[in-house]
Design an enzyme around this catalytic site. Structure first.
Site, PDB file in Angstrom:
ATOM      1  CG  HIS A  29      -1.671   1.250   1.451  1.00  0.00           C
ATOM      2  ND1 HIS A  29      -2.958   1.454   0.994  1.00  0.00           N
ATOM      3  CD2 HIS A  29      -1.319   2.401   2.086  1.00  0.00           C
ATOM      4  CE1 HIS A  29      -3.361   2.663   1.328  1.00  0.00           C
ATOM      5  NE2 HIS A  29      -2.386   3.260   2.009  1.00  0.00           N
ATOM      6  CD  GLU A  30       1.946   3.435   3.739  1.00  0.00           C
ATOM      7  OE1 GLU A  30       2.147   4.519   3.138  1.00  0.00           O
ATOM      8  OE2 GLU A  30       0.978   3.250   4.490  1.00  0.00           O
TER       9      GLU A  30
ATOM     10  CG  HIS B  77       0.285   6.131  -0.674  1.00  0.00           C
ATOM     11  ND1 HIS B  77      -0.805   6.829  -1.145  1.00  0.00           N
ATOM     12  CD2 HIS B  77      -0.131   5.525   0.478  1.00  0.00           C
ATOM     13  CE1 HIS B  77      -1.828   6.661  -0.330  1.00  0.00           C
ATOM     14  NE2 HIS B  77      -1.440   5.868   0.663  1.00  0.00           N
TER      15      HIS B  77
ATOM     16  CD  GLU C  42      -4.606   6.592   2.018  1.00  0.00           C
ATOM     17  OE1 GLU C  42      -4.377   5.389   2.276  1.00  0.00           O
ATOM     18  OE2 GLU C  42      -3.717   7.446   1.935  1.00  0.00           O
TER      19      GLU C  42
END
Length: 295
Positions: free
Chosen positions: A148-149, A152, A223
């Site tokens: 997930h990070e 980003h 997100e």
């Protein structure tokens, strides 16, 4: 990629200036300000430079500030061992899969179950996780969080959110000064400075609060994209498992997760009473979005 970002930056700046010009023209503000000694063009340039400039300075300092404020300890792969070495290797493997330059990897000591990514560019980024996250999550769940990070970073979310924040800053500065100047012309000369100063401060705070709703909205959309990007890297089930673990953690009684292990502004959020200001969608909504996706 850099040409695209520069192009986006220039286009955004042009749109900001054009939008402000259109609004002031429609409202007939320009002639009024000129007649009262306030140059509209100079004000637009000033607000644009300070609004966008301040946002990008924050972006450039983001890694340094994160390390300092969160107490992030950067992992040195040459001397790392055990859990640190394992964490570094996971990030390295996922970064390679995402075609990203290797970011700095760090751990900050906190009972909170959280992680974040920051940095001015894909080639100068930082991924950090809390010690609490490593204690609570299993390997598959940790990989979901890391994916997930890294999504980003791959999506350029730090730059995108900086552009949005810069636009909001410019509008806040411009309209707070316009309105405070107009209010100051309605009082006696000896009171004008005081009225202009106080009203500018109050309006800046008010417009900043309203502007944060806009920034938070765009953050929530990013997100969902990061969740989707993470699912592409490690599989939908691993991403869902990570979010499910976060949900169980934050639904647990406070004494089971530590008083400091509360929702923050990084990967998890639980601000139900201030949903408009939340930078993250509810975990339930994120899980549902992943379950309904094809990843």
């Amino acid at each position: 990629m850099w040409f695209k970002r520069i192009g986006l930056f220039l286009l955004t700046n042009i749109l900001v200036v054009v939008t402000i010009s259109i609004v002031t023209s429609v409202l007939g503000i320009g002639p009024y300000l000129d007649a009262n000694g306030l140059n509209l063009s100079s004000l637009v340039i000033f607000c644009f430079l300070w609004g966008m400039g301040g946002a990008f300075v924050s972006l450039l300092l983001s890694k340094f500030m994160a390390k300092m404020m969160m107490g992030v300890q950067i992992i040195d792969p040459r001397s790392a061992s055990g859990a640190e070495r394992e964490l570094y290797s996971r990030v390295e493997r996922l970064a390679r899969a995402a075609n990203l330059p290797m970011p700095e990897v760090g751990i900050y000591h906190s009972p909170e179950v959280n992680a974040f990514a920051t940095g001015p560019s894909k080639s100068s980024s930082l991924v950090a996780v809390s010690s609490g996250l490593l204690q609570v999550m299993d390997n598959a769940e940790v990989e979901g969080v890391l994916a997930h990070e890294l999504a980003h970073v791959a999506n350029g979310d730090m730059v995108t959110m900086t552009l949005i924040q810069g636009i909001v800053n410019a509008f806040v500065m411009f309209f707070s000064r316009i309105i405070s100047y107009a209010l100051s012309t309605m009082v006696k000369d000896e009171m004008q400075y005081t009225v202009r100063l106080i009203s500018n401060i109050v309006l800046s705070i008010l417009f900043s609060i309203l502007g944060s709703i806009v920034v938070a909205y765009f953050s929530r959309t990013r997100e969902y994209r990061a969740d989707a990007g993470g699912a592409k890297l490690v599989g939908r089930q691993n991403m869902i498992a990570a979010l499910e673990k976060l949900r169980r953690t934050f639904d647990a009684p406070e004494d089971e997760r530590g008083k400091e292990a509360l929702a923050t502004m990084k990967i998890s959020g639980h601000n139900k009473w201030m949903a408009l200001f939340s930078t993250h969608p509810p975990l339930e909504a994120r899980i549902a979005a992943l379950k309904n996706s094809g990843y």
